[in-house]
Motif scaffolding. Structure first.
Motif, mmCIF file in Angstrom:
data_model
loop_
_atom_site.group_PDB
_atom_site.id
_atom_site.type_symbol
_atom_site.label_atom_id
_atom_site.label_comp_id
_atom_site.label_asym_id
_atom_site.label_seq_id
_atom_site.Cartn_x
_atom_site.Cartn_y
_atom_site.Cartn_z
ATOM 1 N N LEU A 14 -9.979 -35.005 1.408
ATOM 2 C CA LEU A 14 -10.218 -35.921 2.581
ATOM 3 C C LEU A 14 -9.616 -35.579 4.023
ATOM 4 O O LEU A 14 -9.754 -36.346 5.135
ATOM 5 N N PHE A 15 -8.714 -34.540 4.096
ATOM 6 C CA PHE A 15 -7.552 -34.141 4.723
ATOM 7 C C PHE A 15 -8.706 -33.457 5.933
ATOM 8 O O PHE A 15 -8.293 -34.513 7.520
ATOM 9 N N LEU A 16 -9.683 -33.239 6.163
ATOM 10 C CA LEU A 16 -10.824 -32.613 7.149
ATOM 11 C C LEU A 16 -11.727 -34.353 7.105
ATOM 12 O O LEU A 16 -12.240 -34.119 8.677
ATOM 13 N N VAL A 17 -11.903 -34.685 6.885
ATOM 14 C CA VAL A 17 -12.563 -36.527 7.054
ATOM 15 C C VAL A 17 -11.741 -37.143 8.029
ATOM 16 O O VAL A 17 -12.073 -37.822 8.878
ATOM 17 N N PHE A 18 -10.071 -37.224 7.438
ATOM 18 C CA PHE A 18 -9.191 -38.119 8.142
ATOM 19 C C PHE A 18 -8.632 -37.407 9.113
ATOM 20 O O PHE A 18 -8.951 -38.065 10.572
ATOM 21 N N GLN A 19 -8.824 -36.256 9.660
ATOM 22 C CA GLN A 19 -8.664 -35.661 10.929
ATOM 23 C C GLN A 19 -9.691 -35.595 12.073
ATOM 24 O O GLN A 19 -9.363 -36.525 12.846
ATOM 25 N N SER A 20 -11.018 -35.646 11.420
ATOM 26 C CA SER A 20 -11.669 -35.964 12.778
ATOM 27 C C SER A 20 -12.346 -37.874 12.672
ATOM 28 O O SER A 20 -12.652 -38.056 13.691
ATOM 29 N N PHE A 21 -11.021 -38.274 12.231
ATOM 30 C CA PHE A 21 -11.507 -39.890 12.703
ATOM 31 C C PHE A 21 -10.393 -40.083 13.049
ATOM 32 O O PHE A 21 -9.936 -41.193 13.412
ATOM 33 N N ALA A 22 -8.998 -38.932 12.736
ATOM 34 C CA ALA A 22 -7.612 -39.741 13.577
ATOM 35 C C ALA A 22 -8.328 -39.831 15.150
ATOM 36 O O ALA A 22 -8.392 -39.126 15.440
#
Length: 82
Positions: A14-22
Motif C-alpha cells: 500500500l505504500f505505492l498507492v499512498f505515495q501516489s495520493f500523498a
C-alpha cells in the motif's frame, strides 16, 4: 507468523498507492518511486509467503487429525501433549 506476513505484505504494497495520493509537501511523496516499487515487490513476496505458510499449516493440521483418528480407531492410546 501468518498474520505478520500478510499484514506486513499488505502495508508495504500500500505504500505505492499512498505515495501516489500523498500531498506534494508530505515526506511520503518526497520518497523516490523506486523505493515504493521495491517495497511493493517485497510486500507481494511477503504475502505469497504468508499464503504458502497458511497452506502448509492447513496440511499439517489435517495430517495430525487423520493420525489422531487412525489411532483412535485402532484403539491405541493417544500421546499426551507436552
Amino acid at each position: 507468523m501468518v498474520p505478520v506476513l500478510l499484514s506486513s505484505g499488505l502495508m508495504l504494497t500500500l505504500f505505492l498507492v499512498f505515495q501516489s495520493f500523498a500531498p506534494e509537501d508530505s515526506n511520503l511523496a518526497a520518497l523516490p518511486t523506486w523505493i515504493c516499487l521495491a517495497g511493493a515487490a517485497m510486500g507481494l513476496v511477503l504475502m505469497a509467503l504468508g499464503v504458502l505458510n497458511m497452506l502448509l499449516v492447513r496440511q499439517q493440521l489435517a495430517t495430525q487429525a487423520e493420525a489422531k483418528k487412525a489411532a483412535a480407531a485402532a484403539g491405541a492410546p493417544l500421546k499426551p501433549r507436552r
